[in-house]
Design a protein around this motif. Structure first.
Motif, PDB file in Angstrom:
ATOM      1  N   LEU A 104      19.160 -47.962 -56.626  1.00 21.20           N
ATOM      2  CA  LEU A 104      20.031 -47.685 -55.976  1.00 21.20           C
ATOM      3  C   LEU A 104      21.022 -47.949 -54.523  1.00 21.20           C
ATOM      4  N   LEU A 105      19.999 -47.602 -53.686  1.00 23.35           N
ATOM      5  CA  LEU A 105      20.554 -48.144 -51.890  1.00 23.35           C
ATOM      6  C   LEU A 105      21.304 -49.626 -51.844  1.00 23.35           C
ATOM      7  N   ARG A 106      20.107 -49.951 -52.502  1.00 19.76           N
ATOM      8  CA  ARG A 106      20.628 -51.655 -52.294  1.00 19.76           C
ATOM      9  C   ARG A 106      21.557 -52.245 -53.144  1.00 19.76           C
ATOM     10  N   ASP A 107      22.657 -51.342 -53.489  1.00 16.71           N
ATOM     11  CA  ASP A 107      23.811 -51.275 -54.734  1.00 16.71           C
ATOM     12  C   ASP A 107      25.115 -51.006 -54.226  1.00 16.71           C
ATOM     13  N   LEU A 164      27.973 -50.681 -54.843  1.00 17.49           N
ATOM     14  CA  LEU A 164      29.448 -49.314 -55.322  1.00 17.49           C
ATOM     15  C   LEU A 164      27.789 -48.392 -55.236  1.00 17.49           C
ATOM     16  N   VAL A 165      26.878 -47.953 -55.178  1.00 18.03           N
ATOM     17  CA  VAL A 165      26.179 -46.543 -54.807  1.00 18.03           C
ATOM     18  C   VAL A 165      26.639 -46.624 -53.587  1.00 18.03           C
ATOM     19  N   THR A 166      26.169 -47.626 -52.908  1.00 18.27           N
ATOM     20  CA  THR A 166      26.651 -47.273 -51.032  1.00 18.27           C
ATOM     21  C   THR A 166      27.658 -47.138 -50.750  1.00 18.27           C
ATOM     22  N   SER A 167      28.596 -47.552 -51.773  1.00 22.92           N
ATOM     23  CA  SER A 167      30.027 -46.673 -50.743  1.00 22.92           C
ATOM     24  C   SER A 167      30.124 -45.679 -51.237  1.00 22.92           C
ATOM     25  N   LEU A 168      29.798 -45.319 -52.327  1.00 20.25           N
ATOM     26  CA  LEU A 168      30.622 -43.700 -53.025  1.00 20.25           C
ATOM     27  C   LEU A 168      29.317 -42.413 -52.627  1.00 20.25           C
ATOM     28  N   LEU A 169      28.003 -43.638 -52.093  1.00 17.70           N
ATOM     29  CA  LEU A 169      26.717 -42.419 -50.851  1.00 17.70           C
ATOM     30  C   LEU A 169      27.811 -41.860 -50.086  1.00 17.70           C
ATOM     31  N   VAL A 170      28.450 -42.645 -48.971  1.00 18.52           N
ATOM     32  CA  VAL A 170      28.620 -42.779 -48.114  1.00 18.52           C
ATOM     33  C   VAL A 170      29.966 -41.704 -47.800  1.00 18.52           C
ATOM     34  N   LEU A 171      30.488 -42.522 -48.687  1.00 13.43           N
ATOM     35  CA  LEU A 171      32.111 -42.152 -48.884  1.00 13.43           C
ATOM     36  C   LEU A 171      31.761 -40.660 -49.074  1.00 13.43           C
ATOM     37  N   HIS A 172      30.887 -40.042 -49.751  1.00 16.13           N
ATOM     38  CA  HIS A 172      29.999 -38.668 -50.111  1.00 16.13           C
ATOM     39  C   HIS A 172      29.410 -38.381 -48.599  1.00 16.13           C
ATOM     40  N   ASP A 173      29.116 -39.145 -47.945  1.00 17.63           N
ATOM     41  CA  ASP A 173      27.806 -37.806 -46.346  1.00 17.63           C
ATOM     42  C   ASP A 173      26.966 -37.975 -47.792  1.00 17.63           C
ATOM     43  N   LEU A 174      26.509 -38.859 -48.385  1.00 18.29           N
ATOM     44  CA  LEU A 174      25.600 -38.215 -48.776  1.00 18.29           C
ATOM     45  C   LEU A 174      24.386 -39.741 -48.805  1.00 18.29           C
ATOM     46  N   HIS A 175      24.647 -40.473 -48.238  1.00 19.65           N
ATOM     47  CA  HIS A 175      23.950 -41.770 -47.387  1.00 19.65           C
ATOM     48  C   HIS A 175      22.707 -41.783 -46.996  1.00 19.65           C
ATOM     49  N   PRO A 176      21.265 -41.456 -46.891  1.00 21.07           N
ATOM     50  CA  PRO A 176      20.317 -41.230 -46.865  1.00 21.07           C
ATOM     51  C   PRO A 176      19.369 -42.387 -44.761  1.00 21.07           C
ATOM     52  N   GLU A 177      20.382 -43.171 -45.331  1.00 21.13           N
ATOM     53  CA  GLU A 177      19.935 -43.393 -43.739  1.00 21.13           C
ATOM     54  C   GLU A 177      21.187 -43.964 -42.815  1.00 21.13           C
ATOM     55  N   ASP A 178      21.201 -44.305 -41.850  1.00 22.20           N
ATOM     56  CA  ASP A 178      21.769 -43.994 -40.877  1.00 22.20           C
ATOM     57  C   ASP A 178      23.123 -45.644 -40.104  1.00 22.20           C
ATOM     58  N   MET A 202      37.566 -35.455 -56.053  1.00 19.28           N
ATOM     59  CA  MET A 202      36.458 -36.059 -55.750  1.00 19.28           C
ATOM     60  C   MET A 202      34.708 -35.327 -55.066  1.00 19.28           C
ATOM     61  N   ASP A 203      34.851 -33.942 -54.928  1.00 18.16           N
ATOM     62  CA  ASP A 203      34.256 -32.904 -54.616  1.00 18.16           C
ATOM     63  C   ASP A 203      33.359 -33.044 -56.176  1.00 18.16           C
ATOM     64  N   PHE A 204      34.066 -32.337 -57.456  1.00 21.91           N
ATOM     65  CA  PHE A 204      32.983 -33.023 -58.196  1.00 21.91           C
ATOM     66  C   PHE A 204      32.035 -33.849 -57.963  1.00 21.91           C
ATOM     67  N   TYR A 205      32.816 -34.921 -58.042  1.00 14.95           N
ATOM     68  CA  TYR A 205      31.455 -36.452 -58.043  1.00 14.95           C
ATOM     69  C   TYR A 205      31.099 -36.210 -57.383  1.00 14.95           C
ATOM     70  N   GLY A 206      30.866 -35.710 -55.699  1.00 17.40           N
ATOM     71  CA  GLY A 206      30.160 -35.634 -54.999  1.00 17.40           C
ATOM     72  C   GLY A 206      29.292 -34.756 -55.430  1.00 17.40           C
ATOM     73  N   ALA A 207      29.204 -33.697 -55.776  1.00 16.89           N
ATOM     74  CA  ALA A 207      28.213 -32.815 -56.224  1.00 16.89           C
ATOM     75  C   ALA A 207      27.004 -33.129 -56.746  1.00 16.89           C
ATOM     76  N   GLY A 208      28.048 -33.679 -57.805  1.00 12.08           N
ATOM     77  CA  GLY A 208      26.837 -34.890 -59.039  1.00 12.08           C
ATOM     78  C   GLY A 208      26.099 -35.203 -58.195  1.00 12.08           C
ATOM     79  N   LEU A 209      26.869 -36.588 -57.333  1.00  9.58           N
ATOM     80  CA  LEU A 209      25.829 -37.203 -56.919  1.00  9.58           C
ATOM     81  C   LEU A 209      25.082 -37.369 -55.694  1.00  9.58           C
ATOM     82  N   ALA A 210      24.832 -36.133 -55.630  1.00  9.56           N
ATOM     83  CA  ALA A 210      24.274 -34.792 -54.711  1.00  9.56           C
ATOM     84  C   ALA A 210      23.013 -34.328 -55.468  1.00  9.56           C
ATOM     85  N   ARG A 211      22.785 -33.939 -56.926  1.00  9.96           N
ATOM     86  CA  ARG A 211      22.468 -33.858 -56.954  1.00  9.96           C
ATOM     87  C   ARG A 211      21.350 -35.185 -57.783  1.00  9.96           C
ATOM     88  N   ILE A 212      22.007 -36.056 -58.244  1.00 11.38           N
ATOM     89  CA  ILE A 212      21.162 -36.688 -58.984  1.00 11.38           C
ATOM     90  C   ILE A 212      20.227 -37.516 -57.235  1.00 11.38           C
TER      91      ILE A 212
END
Length: 202
Positions: free
Chosen positions: A89-92, A94-108, A64-74
């Motif tokens: 990406l923000l409308r997708d 699956l992508v949204t769920s992964l970004l939220v999971l890693h605390d990377l989603h830019p929207e509130d 999870m840490d590895f994939y999270g770092a990769g998503l942050a870089r993307i």
């Protein structure tokens, strides 16, 4: 962060697809995958070998840490503008769920709840009545989607909306639906003083 803490709810599992798996050509489901991971970890814990169970949780956490770092870089490389791949990406889901999971989603949370409702609005219209960030309770008001009004149809619409909310905003702990017309404020009767009548007129 333990492996069990990394699983976040998303869309509801697809009918006919075993939990944690995806049918050929279908999109993986984050919630079902999380449940599958929890099930595997529970089975390992039941074997009584604490070292094996701890190693499995550590493995999931490292991945999870590895994939999270990769998503942050993307997300860093796609920028912050409205052009390019970022809006898609923000409308997708699956992508949204992964970004939220890693605390990377830019929207509130409010913005993501809005995206969730927009994603199903054509079939199941709903509006936000209130969201309590402290309790995670979201109150929704069903809109007019042109259905027959049958209870079964309403239940299906509610489930579809709740699944979308769970995907885009997993911090929502529960969804409550307002009964149509139950929360409408009564119309105010405007009362004003009548003008003087002829009795006091010159």
């Amino acid at each position: 962060m333990t492996a069990r803490a990394t699983t976040a709810p998303a869309a509801a599992p697809q009918a006919g697809v075993p939990q944690g798996t995806a049918s050929h050509g279908s999109t993986p489901n984050a919630e079902a995958t999380g449940r599958r991971i929890e099930d595997v970890l529970d089975r390992l814990a039941q074997r009584g070998d604490r070292e094996v169970s701890a190693a499995a949780e550590e493995l999931v956490s490292v991945l999870m840490d590895f994939y999270g770092a990769g998503l942050a870089r993307i997300m860093h490389h796609v920028g912050t503008g409205d052009d390019g791949p970022r809006p898609a990406l923000l409308r997708d889901e699956l992508v949204t769920s992964l970004l939220v999971l890693h605390d990377l989603h830019p929207e509130d949370t409010a913005a993501r709840i809005g995206r969730a409702l927009d994603s199903v609005r054509r079939q199941h219209a709903a509006e936000v009545a209130e969201f309590d960030a402290d309790t995670g309770v979201l109150r929704l008001r069903a809109g007019d989607s042109g259905g027959c009004g049958c209870p079964s149809t309403a239940d299906q619409a509610h489930q579809a909306v709740e699944a979308a909310v769970a995907c885009y905003a997993p911090e929502v702990n529960s969804v409550q639906w307002e009964t149509a017309g139950a929360t409408r404020e009564p119309a105010l009767l405007q009362i004003s003083r009548r003008p003087p009548t002829g009795a006091g007129a010159p």
